[in-house]
Design an enzyme around this catalytic site. Sequence first.
Site, PDB file in Angstrom:
ATOM      1  CG  ASP A  36      28.183 -16.400  26.328  1.00 29.14           C
ATOM      2  OD1 ASP A  36      27.708 -15.620  25.478  1.00 29.14           O
ATOM      3  OD2 ASP A  36      29.407 -16.521  26.515  1.00 29.14           O
ATOM      4  CD  GLU A  37      26.375 -11.264  23.690  1.00 27.57           C
ATOM      5  OE1 GLU A  37      25.661 -10.252  23.859  1.00 27.57           O
ATOM      6  OE2 GLU A  37      27.191 -11.375  22.769  1.00 27.57           O
ATOM      7  CE1 TYR A  97      22.220 -12.808  19.006  1.00 27.62           C
ATOM      8  CE2 TYR A  97      23.851 -12.214  20.669  1.00 27.62           C
ATOM      9  CZ  TYR A  97      23.281 -13.153  19.821  1.00 27.62           C
ATOM     10  OH  TYR A  97      23.779 -14.438  19.797  1.00 27.62           O
TER      11      TYR A  97
END
Length: 344
Positions: free
Chosen positions: A132-133, A155
Amino acid sequence: MDFNRTVLVTGGSGFIGSHLVCSLVDRHPDWRIINLDNLDYCCSPRSLESVEDRANYTFIRGDVCNSRLVNHIFNTENIDVIFHLAAKTHVERSFETPSSFQRVNIDGTRVLLGAAHQARHQPQRFIYVSTDEVYGASLDQVFDESSPVRPSNPYSATKAAAEYLVQSYWDKYKFPIIITRSNNIYGPRQYTEKVIPRFLTLLQRNKKCTIQGTLPKSRHFLFVDDAINAFLLVLEKGIVGEIYNMGTSCEIPIMQLARELVTMVKKVPDSEVQDWLEFVPDRPHVDLRYPITCEKLQQLGWRAEVSWAEGIRQTVKWYQVHPDFWSDASEDQEQIQSQLEKAE
């Protein structure tokens, strides 16, 4: 023995991967499950002890970025399904060594896609496990699968880039890909750099929970069993070329999480909980929350079934029963101890 299906799981010795591998091996004795993993610091062979001697399980130690090895696997095995979980995932580490995240998360995905697409035996599904990031943070907007991708750290940027690679194989070749984006997954066997096992390990060592900064950060937590059921449902019923959010309405402020764990582990009265919390400087950039909707996945028949109360109870109990599970990790204790002081 002849198997009806051969499934390759990359990163199958990691936290989520090991739960997926064990579930596949147990539920489908007629499927061959191959685990490709390089046993990085956050993996433990002990996570797969329950299946390591099973006839339908094979472990290959290797790097997903090793094109010669990956091509060999696809040339010698009739791979029907790929679950691609192998990745570096720790946000703070990604700021320190972004090149290693680019290598594993982007190049590894490129190598795997190329080998799978060129294989004589064409896979039926390539399931890419994302996060979800990739949406970036939001205070009030709830993200669905069509929301713009705005990653805010190295990331999540590498995960988003890998998603674009995966999507390009669908767009150009109609290669049967599916992408999942999940909330924070938690449960037994998770490495101690993530927030729940980090707090639990600190408390077990009679140290305080270190909370970064004073801003009201929160996370949506999905129990690992519910995540595995979502992966398996997407495999059977997911539409190729599509993206599926894997989410939960269980949003827990990090402060509340720490207080709950202190109460559960230390069994102190409310008046003493604060004594086990310590505020430390925040890292330069941190997203406050990642709200997503998973109606698309729910339309396939999935629901998160494990409540927060039950999931955290099972998780705390596991760490209490296995206090030394990560003590023989590939890094020495001093390094592990320093990581425990850092946030998820």
